[in-house]
Design a protein around this motif. Sequence first.
Motif, PDB file in Angstrom:
ATOM      1  N   TYR A  41       0.860  -1.186   0.000  1.00  0.00           N
ATOM      2  CA  TYR A  41       0.000   0.000   0.000  1.00  0.00           C
ATOM      3  C   TYR A  41       0.893   1.232   0.000  1.00  0.00           C
ATOM      4  O   TYR A  41       1.734   1.406   0.896  1.00  0.00           O
ATOM      5  CB  TYR A  41      -0.907   0.021   1.228  1.00  0.00           C
ATOM      6  N   PHE A  61      -2.636   4.053  -3.354  1.00  0.00           N
ATOM      7  CA  PHE A  61      -3.085   2.867  -4.072  1.00  0.00           C
ATOM      8  C   PHE A  61      -2.442   1.600  -3.522  1.00  0.00           C
ATOM      9  O   PHE A  61      -1.362   1.622  -2.937  1.00  0.00           O
ATOM     10  CB  PHE A  61      -2.788   2.989  -5.573  1.00  0.00           C
ATOM     11  N   TYR A  63      -0.887  -2.184  -4.584  1.00  0.00           N
ATOM     12  CA  TYR A  63      -0.326  -2.871  -5.737  1.00  0.00           C
ATOM     13  C   TYR A  63       0.216  -4.232  -5.329  1.00  0.00           C
ATOM     14  O   TYR A  63       0.615  -4.456  -4.192  1.00  0.00           O
ATOM     15  CB  TYR A  63       0.743  -2.036  -6.447  1.00  0.00           C
ATOM     16  N   GLU A  65       3.031  -7.263  -6.291  1.00  0.00           N
ATOM     17  CA  GLU A  65       4.351  -7.308  -6.914  1.00  0.00           C
ATOM     18  C   GLU A  65       4.909  -8.726  -6.929  1.00  0.00           C
ATOM     19  O   GLU A  65       4.784  -9.465  -5.955  1.00  0.00           O
ATOM     20  CB  GLU A  65       5.318  -6.395  -6.171  1.00  0.00           C
ATOM     21  N   ASP A  82       4.913  -5.023 -11.204  1.00  0.00           N
ATOM     22  CA  ASP A  82       3.855  -4.517 -10.333  1.00  0.00           C
ATOM     23  C   ASP A  82       2.544  -4.375 -11.096  1.00  0.00           C
ATOM     24  O   ASP A  82       2.542  -3.947 -12.261  1.00  0.00           O
ATOM     25  CB  ASP A  82       4.208  -3.125  -9.784  1.00  0.00           C
ATOM     26  N   GLU A  84      -0.749  -2.203 -10.356  1.00  0.00           N
ATOM     27  CA  GLU A  84      -1.302  -1.167  -9.484  1.00  0.00           C
ATOM     28  C   GLU A  84      -2.817  -1.084  -9.656  1.00  0.00           C
ATOM     29  O   GLU A  84      -3.327  -1.179 -10.768  1.00  0.00           O
ATOM     30  CB  GLU A  84      -0.657   0.179  -9.814  1.00  0.00           C
ATOM     31  N   ASN A  85      -3.509  -0.898  -8.534  1.00  0.00           N
ATOM     32  CA  ASN A  85      -4.975  -0.859  -8.538  1.00  0.00           C
ATOM     33  C   ASN A  85      -5.541  -2.076  -9.274  1.00  0.00           C
ATOM     34  O   ASN A  85      -6.287  -1.949 -10.258  1.00  0.00           O
ATOM     35  CB  ASN A  85      -5.480   0.432  -9.196  1.00  0.00           C
ATOM     36  N   ASP A  99      -6.813   6.657 -10.086  1.00  0.00           N
ATOM     37  CA  ASP A  99      -6.682   5.267  -9.636  1.00  0.00           C
ATOM     38  C   ASP A  99      -6.873   4.288 -10.785  1.00  0.00           C
ATOM     39  O   ASP A  99      -7.472   3.226 -10.629  1.00  0.00           O
ATOM     40  CB  ASP A  99      -7.697   4.983  -8.524  1.00  0.00           C
ATOM     41  N   ARG A 102      -2.775   0.184 -13.671  1.00  0.00           N
ATOM     42  CA  ARG A 102      -1.453   0.488 -14.219  1.00  0.00           C
ATOM     43  C   ARG A 102      -0.518  -0.696 -13.988  1.00  0.00           C
ATOM     44  O   ARG A 102      -0.754  -1.515 -13.098  1.00  0.00           O
ATOM     45  CB  ARG A 102      -0.855   1.735 -13.553  1.00  0.00           C
ATOM     46  N   THR A 103       0.553  -0.756 -14.775  1.00  0.00           N
ATOM     47  CA  THR A 103       1.583  -1.762 -14.552  1.00  0.00           C
ATOM     48  C   THR A 103       2.961  -1.102 -14.613  1.00  0.00           C
ATOM     49  O   THR A 103       3.160  -0.080 -15.286  1.00  0.00           O
ATOM     50  CB  THR A 103       1.540  -2.899 -15.591  1.00  0.00           C
TER      51      THR A 103
END
Length: 269
Positions: A41, A61, A63, A65, A82, A84-85, A99, A102-103
């Motif tokens: 986080y 956000f 993520y 990993e 990663d 993300e969201n 938000d 994403r990577t």
Amino acid sequence: MNSVRKIPHALSCAGVLLAAAHANADAPSPQWSFANVSVNYLDWSSGTERRTADNAAKSDFFYLELEGGLGYEWGEFYGFFDVENPGNDQFDEASGGKDNFRTAGKVTSHLYLGESPFSVYAHLYDFRDYGYDLREQDQVLGLGYRHTFASGLWFKPFLGAARVQSDGYTGMNGFMAGWVAGYDFTAFGQEFSVTNWHEQTFGRDDDYLAKNYVGGKADSVGTNGALSLWWHPHDRITTGVQYRYSDEKLGAPGQYQNAMIYTLKLNLL
């Protein structure tokens, strides 16, 4: 979720490099290796959220990993990927795009130069925001160095020429210098470690600085990194807190940005 179909494209370069490392190794198995999966986080400071509200706005956000590394007599490799969201759509309507799904992925390598502490250093970082259809891939090639002090502190600096591929600009983009460092210690009968990664970009191209930042042109020098404290209560579990810092990076010109990251890892190797 439509975003999932694009993940393999962002992973491709990292996957090829890691597969090549295994396929071309002189030794039947690496001298060392590690791998983990983690939930994280990232909590931006209130000042960062205020300063970037009108230029590359930031929002806290979660993520996921996947991270790993391996080393042979002739070289070593590190990488992460990663998401993300992970539960969000490509464009997150509720947050106005802050938000989005994403990577981000990164692979680094040191190819040792004989018995010396020097190496050929290669570095690839790929970031994608699918809601805005934005991408940036940073590529660095240069020289590295590695040293472990008598205290146990290890230090791996590098310096290389940088190239970028992005929607706004593609071409050579100055230089990057930086390091990764770490130190393991015991306190209160528990195992801990401190690590730091740091990147300093300089001499970046004017077109890149004008086209890849929101609300103005960034400075030619950019700073990026994190300082982390890790607790290892069990062979399979690592938890920690990271201080994330950045200046003239992450799409926001003229702004220092900082956050705390809270992490729980499951160690696979």
